[in-house]
Design an enzyme around this catalytic site. Sequence first.
Site, PDB file in Angstrom:
ATOM      1  N   ASN A  12     120.426 115.358   6.583  1.00 10.34           N
ATOM      2  CA  ASN A  12     119.604 114.505   5.724  1.00 10.34           C
ATOM      3  C   ASN A  12     118.165 114.993   5.895  1.00 10.34           C
ATOM      4  O   ASN A  12     117.498 114.637   6.870  1.00 10.34           O
ATOM      5  CB  ASN A  12     119.777 113.048   6.165  1.00 10.34           C
ATOM      6  CG  ASN A  12     118.973 112.082   5.318  1.00 10.34           C
ATOM      7  OD1 ASN A  12     118.152 112.495   4.499  1.00 10.34           O
ATOM      8  ND2 ASN A  12     119.187 110.801   5.524  1.00 10.34           N
ATOM      9  N   ARG A  22     122.761 115.241   2.210  1.00  7.91           N
ATOM     10  CA  ARG A  22     122.336 114.108   1.398  1.00  7.91           C
ATOM     11  C   ARG A  22     121.311 114.631   0.387  1.00  7.91           C
ATOM     12  O   ARG A  22     120.317 115.241   0.757  1.00  7.91           O
ATOM     13  CB  ARG A  22     121.680 113.053   2.271  1.00  7.91           C
ATOM     14  CG  ARG A  22     121.138 111.913   1.439  1.00  7.91           C
ATOM     15  CD  ARG A  22     120.312 110.974   2.277  1.00  7.91           C
ATOM     16  NE  ARG A  22     119.869 109.857   1.445  1.00  7.91           N
ATOM     17  CZ  ARG A  22     118.727 109.218   1.623  1.00  7.91           C
ATOM     18  NH1 ARG A  22     117.905 109.598   2.584  1.00  7.91           N
ATOM     19  NH2 ARG A  22     118.403 108.221   0.851  1.00  7.91           N
ATOM     20  N   HIS A  66     120.530 104.726  -2.768  1.00  8.80           N
ATOM     21  CA  HIS A  66     121.383 104.176  -1.699  1.00  8.80           C
ATOM     22  C   HIS A  66     122.851 104.159  -2.125  1.00  8.80           C
ATOM     23  O   HIS A  66     123.655 103.389  -1.584  1.00  8.80           O
ATOM     24  CB  HIS A  66     121.010 102.710  -1.340  1.00  8.80           C
ATOM     25  CG  HIS A  66     119.681 102.533  -0.677  1.00  8.80           C
ATOM     26  ND1 HIS A  66     118.892 101.425  -0.916  1.00  8.80           N
ATOM     27  CD2 HIS A  66     119.018 103.291   0.212  1.00  8.80           C
ATOM     28  CE1 HIS A  66     117.782 101.519  -0.200  1.00  8.80           C
ATOM     29  NE2 HIS A  66     117.827 102.645   0.494  1.00  8.80           N
ATOM     30  N   ARG A  73     107.434  98.601  -0.106  1.00 13.88           N
ATOM     31  CA  ARG A  73     107.391  98.696  -1.576  1.00 13.88           C
ATOM     32  C   ARG A  73     107.426  97.311  -2.202  1.00 13.88           C
ATOM     33  O   ARG A  73     108.111  96.408  -1.717  1.00 13.88           O
ATOM     34  CB  ARG A  73     108.591  99.492  -2.109  1.00 13.88           C
ATOM     35  CG  ARG A  73     108.642 100.916  -1.651  1.00 13.88           C
ATOM     36  CD  ARG A  73     109.727 101.680  -2.428  1.00 13.88           C
ATOM     37  NE  ARG A  73     109.976 102.968  -1.815  1.00 13.88           N
ATOM     38  CZ  ARG A  73     111.116 103.311  -1.222  1.00 13.88           C
ATOM     39  NH1 ARG A  73     112.144 102.482  -1.194  1.00 13.88           N
ATOM     40  NH2 ARG A  73     111.245 104.496  -0.685  1.00 13.88           N
ATOM     41  N   GLU A 131     126.222 105.839   6.240  1.00 12.32           N
ATOM     42  CA  GLU A 131     126.039 106.842   5.189  1.00 12.32           C
ATOM     43  C   GLU A 131     126.480 108.232   5.653  1.00 12.32           C
ATOM     44  O   GLU A 131     127.036 108.993   4.874  1.00 12.32           O
ATOM     45  CB  GLU A 131     124.567 106.854   4.746  1.00 12.32           C
ATOM     46  CG  GLU A 131     124.214 105.601   3.970  1.00 12.32           C
ATOM     47  CD  GLU A 131     122.709 105.361   3.830  1.00 12.32           C
ATOM     48  OE1 GLU A 131     122.123 104.832   4.792  1.00 12.32           O
ATOM     49  OE2 GLU A 131     122.151 105.706   2.791  1.00 12.32           O
TER      50      GLU A 131
END
Length: 411
Positions: free
Chosen positions: A12, A104, A193, A254, A397
């Site tokens: 990743n 990823r 996601h 965010r 993940e």
Amino acid sequence: MSATATRVLVLNSGSSSVKYQLLDMSDTESKSGSAAGRLAVGLVERIGEETSRLAHTPLATGGAKRETEGPIADHEAALKAVAAELTADGLGLDSPELAAIGHRVVHGGLKFTAPTVIDEAVLEEIERLVPVAPLHNPANITGIRTAQALRPDLPQVAVFDTAFHTTMPEYAARYAIDVETADAHRIRRYGFHGTSHAYVSRKTAELLGKAPEEVNVIVLHLGNGASASAVAGGRCVDTSMGLTPLEGLVMGTRSGDIDPAVTFHLKRVAGMDEDEVDVLLNKKSGLIGLCGDNDMREIRRRIDEGDERARLAFDIYIHRLKKYIGAYSAVLGKVDAVAFTAGVGENAAPVREAAIAGLEEMGMAVDAARNAVRSDEPRLISPDYARVAVAVVPTDEELEIAQQTYALVNA
Ligand code: ADP
């Protein structure tokens, strides 16, 4: 690929970091939770700085975590350092047991609806998506090119964060703006996601003893970044992130949903330029903008001490979450389960309690004792009488990327 090749390296690659895990896929079903198949896990941070750091844990040998600090100039140097650590544990990347490397990749646009073996054409397409993912895709591409240089003979697979959401119907994916302008600039809702939403929705079905096709699930992935998705019979029908990960829930830093006119206002009235607005909404908003902290543990500690700003930030966070649970209940029509996942979703019992509070009319409730249990296993936190199962389902993940990669190279 040799018959004994059962290992997958998951990479990743972020703009200044590389997270990695080496998994033995013959061992991922026999153990549960975080131990499943892990041979080594680690992280390189602050790539390009003087104080780069590599933390490596060789789970296969039971060895202790090894940390090294010192300048690591770029991703190539970072991957070489990782390879050296793995070699020191007898898990080197030159091993015939390594079947593939799974990457990823954040943005796969509309083309990539499934994991894909990477060739030059695939890399060019990922490159073409840089304008819609300027922070993420370049780092992912660098990670792929570096890994290819280390093992040119090995299949490299891209697993896209957007892929699971490509099943969204057009009316959910399209913004209500001029069609020509939107199409010319590939402006639409992609969602992110996806690997986590796919894994968690499937695991939730498993927890209910059903096949994914038989259940409708609302997945709430609440990490530092946060997103919700509505999954009907195993297929994503809506998700809260959009063209970029900025839309939707209140996140660590965010804003999530906001009137787009706020951005014009900031430019015209506050004299900010695009980059400043971008930084404000992506890095200085959400929980950190509201109360100065983005870690839910710290926010709860402050609330317990009577801190009003922390309380308001928490309430805004929960209010947005509730609105999405309501919206996605309407989108799905019938909801079988609501699943909480990621750092906040898996650990913050007060968030789960507050998000579901008052939703009894919708068949949703949380049992206080079940909600207080700490575990890294999937579990129900709703009372037996509740019509809708409320669950905590830890995401994984890396395991999902490894499984998708391994399945593809063995297909
Ligand atoms: P990401 O992958 O988006 O960086 P994670 O899924 O790891 O994020 O979630 C990180 C967040 O999880 C932290 O910012 C913190 O708010 C929250 N978190 C982690 N542990 C706990 C805990 N024990 N209690 C409450 N919140 C927690």
